[in-house]
Design an enzyme around this catalytic site. Structure first.
Site, mmCIF file in Angstrom:
data_model
loop_
_atom_site.group_PDB
_atom_site.id
_atom_site.type_symbol
_atom_site.label_atom_id
_atom_site.label_comp_id
_atom_site.label_asym_id
_atom_site.label_seq_id
_atom_site.Cartn_x
_atom_site.Cartn_y
_atom_site.Cartn_z
ATOM 1 C CB VAL A 1 -40.965 9.499 4.889
ATOM 2 C CG1 VAL A 1 -40.583 10.213 3.786
ATOM 3 C CG2 VAL A 1 -42.449 8.987 4.793
ATOM 4 N NE ARG B 1 -41.783 13.727 4.860
ATOM 5 C CZ ARG B 1 -42.522 12.964 5.350
ATOM 6 N NH1 ARG B 1 -43.923 12.540 4.567
ATOM 7 N NH2 ARG B 1 -42.376 12.679 6.377
ATOM 8 N NE ARG C 1 -45.042 4.379 9.778
ATOM 9 C CZ ARG C 1 -44.863 5.625 9.686
ATOM 10 N NH1 ARG C 1 -43.403 5.792 9.539
ATOM 11 N NH2 ARG C 1 -45.384 6.528 10.095
ATOM 12 C CG HIS D 1 -51.770 18.188 11.976
ATOM 13 N ND1 HIS D 1 -51.370 19.138 12.794
ATOM 14 C CD2 HIS D 1 -53.173 18.411 11.828
ATOM 15 C CE1 HIS D 1 -52.476 19.918 13.312
ATOM 16 N NE2 HIS D 1 -53.682 19.666 12.919
ATOM 17 C CD GLU E 1 -48.146 9.147 16.020
ATOM 18 O OE1 GLU E 1 -48.648 8.155 15.773
ATOM 19 O OE2 GLU E 1 -47.706 9.911 14.796
ATOM 20 C CE LYS F 1 -51.647 9.315 17.485
ATOM 21 N NZ LYS F 1 -52.016 10.512 16.787
ATOM 22 C CG ASN G 1 -44.933 6.889 13.657
ATOM 23 O OD1 ASN G 1 -46.104 6.619 13.932
ATOM 24 N ND2 ASN G 1 -44.272 8.248 13.392
ATOM 25 C CD GLU H 1 -51.871 14.592 23.008
ATOM 26 O OE1 GLU H 1 -51.745 15.542 22.134
ATOM 27 O OE2 GLU H 1 -51.453 13.387 22.944
ATOM 28 C CE LYS H 2 -52.362 24.085 28.231
ATOM 29 N NZ LYS H 2 -53.781 24.582 28.124
#
Ligand code: ADP
Length: 447
Positions: free
Chosen positions: A294, A337, A291, A235, A287, A116, A289, A200-201
Site C-alpha cells: 500500500v 491512509r 508483493r 498492528h 516477515e 512466517k 511481503n 517471538e520475544k
C-alpha cells in the site's frame, strides 16, 4: 512486453496499476463484483468483466472466475495488486499452467514467505537478523512455557499464516501463556484455516522499518531504501514515511545491502518488502511481503522510480533496469491512509461521497479510486485513498502535509483525515520520536 494485463483487484490500487500499463501502451482489463459496477477502475479500463456478487470469495478471490475473465478477454498477464490473491501461491501456479504471466515472484517464493516460520528460517539462512523466538511451530502449553522461560517475558504468540495483524497475542507472564496460546490458535484457525503458531520475544518499544527490494529472478537485486511504518493501530499501518527519522545514511546502507545481498542469493523476482522491527540500533526481521505494498508511493517519491512499471518490465522478462549505484534518495515523503471511518471510533462509514476535493500542488499525490457521487460499498476494506506528500526535507514535508489536510474536503461519509490533522501537530510526530505503540497510546489518551 504484454499486450493486455488483467488487474485482479479494485479501488485505488487497480487504478494505480492501470496508469502504469497505459504509460507502457498495454491494454487493461478491469474485473469487478456487482457492488463495484460504478467504480472508477471499471470506468477507466479498456475492458471490464463482472466476475460475481459482492462477497470477495465469490468475486475478487474466486480463481475460476478470474481465469474465465482472462480467457474471455485474451489477457496475457495478471497483476494481483495487494491483498486478495496477491500472496496466493496456488493462484500464481494456476496462471502459469494456463500460460498467463503472474506479475510477481515465483510461486515457490510466495509459498516460503507466506509461512512466517519458514520465512524466518530462510531469512536467517540468508544472513538477515531475525527476532529471537521459538525454533519453528509451538503446539503444547509445556513447549510454549519452556520457550518463553528461556527467552524471558513478555512474549508474542503469532500465527504462522498470519497477516493483517490477526492471530497475535501477548503473554506477559507464565500465567498468561495458556490462554494466549489457545486464543492465538483459535483466531489463526478462524482467519487463515491454519492454527500453527510460533513464539517471538515481544519487543517493548520498536519501530517498524521495512526495506523495499526489487529483483529480476536472475540474481540481480537492489534495495530502494526503507519506509518507517511505526504509526499503527491494531498492528495495521496508518502513516508511512521515508526515510525513517531514526536512521542515518550508514545504517540505511548497511541494512539495505544485507537485504539486497539476501535477495540476490534467493534470486528473488519482482517487488518485495522485508519487514523489520528496529530497537536500540538493532534490526529484527519479522516477515517478507512478496508483493507491492500500500505504502509503495513514499519510496517512489524519494527515488523517482515507478515500481509498477518496473514490475511490468521484469515480469515480461527484462532484466532489472537499475543498478544499486543508480538509486539515489531525494527529500522526504509521508503517506496518510484515508479510510472511510469515524476518526475516533474507527467504525466504517460506507455511503455516498457528496463532495470530493483533493489537495494539489507541487509534491502532492492523491491515489484514490473514488469520485464525487460515488457510493462506497460496505463490502470491502475502508481505504478510499492515500495522500502522499513529498518535500525537500522532513520539515517541508510536514508543512506541506498540514496545508494539504486543510485543503482536503470529503463530504457525505466520515473519514480519518481529521486524525491526520491532529497527528501532524503532535510534538513527538514533528520530532520523529515514536514507536509502534505511540498511536495506540495517543488514541487511548483521547478517549
Ligand atoms: P502481520 O503479517 O499480521 O502484519 P507482522 O509480523 O508483520 O504481522 O507484524 C505486524 C505488527 O505487529 C508489527 O509491525 C509490529 O507492530 C507488531 N509486532 C510483530 N511482531 C512483534 C514482536 N516480536 N514484538 C513487538 N511487536 C511485534
Amino acid at each position: 512486453m504484454f499486450d493486455k494485463v488483467l488487474i485482479a483487484n479494485r479501488g485505488e490500487i487497480a487504478l494505480r496499476i492501470q496508469r502504469a500499463c497505459k504509460e507502457l501502451g498495454i491494454a487493461t482489463v478491469a474485473v469487478h463484483s456487482t457492488a463495484d459496477a460504478d467504480a472508477m477502475h471499471v470506468r477507466l479500463a479498456d475492458e471490464s468483466v463482472c466476475i460475481g456478487p459482492p462477497p470477495a470469495s465469490e468475486s475478487y478471490l474466486n480463481i475460476p472466475r478470474l481465469l474465465a475473465a482472462c480467457e474471455i478477454t485474451g489477457a496475457d498477464a495478471v497483476h494481483p495488486g495487494y491483498g486478495f490473491l496477491s500472496e496466493n501461491a496456488r493462484f500464481a501456479e494456476i496462471l502459469e499452467e494456463h500460460q498467463i504471466t503472474f506479475i510477481g515472484p515465483t510461486s515457490e517464493h510466495i509459498r516460503i514467505m507466506g509461512d512466517k516460520i519458514e520465512a524466518k528460517e530462510t531469512a536467517k539462512r540468508l544472513g538477515i537478523p531475525v527476532v529471537p523466538g521459538s525454533d519453528g511451530a509451538v503446539t503444547t502449553e509445556a513447549e510454549a512455557l519452556a520457550v518463553a522461560k528461556a527467552m524471558g517475558y513478555p512474549v508474542l504468540i503469532k500465527a504462522a499464516s498470519g497477516g493483517g495483524g490477526r492471530g497475535m497475542k501477548v503473554a506477559r507472564s507464565e500465567a498468561e501463556i495458556g490462554s494466549a496460546l489457545s486464543t492465538a490458535r483459535a483466531e489463526a484457525k478462524a482467519a487463515f484455516g491454519d492454527d500453527s503458531v510460533y513464539i517471538e520475544k515481544y519487543l517493548q518499544k520498536p519501530r517498524h522499518i521495512e526495506i523495499q527490494v526489487f529483483g529480476d529472478g536472475r540474481g540481480n537485486a537492489v534495495h530502494l531504501g526503507e519506509r518507517d511504518c511505526s504509526l499503527q493501530r491494531r498492528h495495521q499501518k496508518v502513516w508511512e514515511e521515508a526515510p525513517s527519522p531514526a536512521l542515518n545514511d550508514a545504517q540505511r546502507q548497511k541494512i539495505g545491502s544485507t537485504v539486497a545481498a539476501a535477495m540476490q542469493k534467493l534470486k528473488y523476482r519482482g517487488a518485495g518488502t522485508v519487514e523489520f522491527l528496529y530497537e536500540d540500533g538493532e534490526f529484527y526481521f519479522i516477515e517478507m511481503n512478496t508483493r507491492l505494498q500500500v505504502e509503495h508511493p513514499v519510496t517512489e517519491a524519494i527515488t523517482g522510480i515507478d515500481l509498477v512499471l518496473e514490475q511490468l518490465r521484469v515480469a515480461s522478462g527484462s532484466p532489472l533496469s537499475m543498478r544499486q549505484e543508480d538509486i539515489t534518495f531525494s527529500g522526504h515523503a509521508i503517506e496518510c491512509r484515508i479510510n472511510a471511518e469515524n476518526p475516533k471510533t474507527f467504525r466504517p462509514s460506507p455511503g455516498k461521497i457528496t463532495y470530493w476535493h483533493p489537495p494539489g500542488g507541487l509534491g502532492v499525490r492523491v491515489d484514490s479510486g473514488v469520485y464525487q457521487g460515488y457510493r462506497i460499498p460496505p463490502n470491502y476494506d475502508s481505504l478510499i485513498g492515500k495522500l502522499i506528500v513529498h518535500g525537500k526535507n522532513r520539515n517541508e514535508c510536514l508543512m506541506r502535509l498540514r496545508r494539504c489536510l486543510s485543503e482536503f474536503v470529503i463530504d457525505g461519509v466520515e473519514t480519518t483525515t481529521p486524525l491526520f490533522s491532529e497527528l501532524v501537530r503532535q510534538p513527538d510526530i514533528v520530532n520523529g520520536i515514536y514507536d509502534i505503540h505511540w498511536l495506540e497510546r495517543f488514541l487511548g489518551k483521547q478517549d
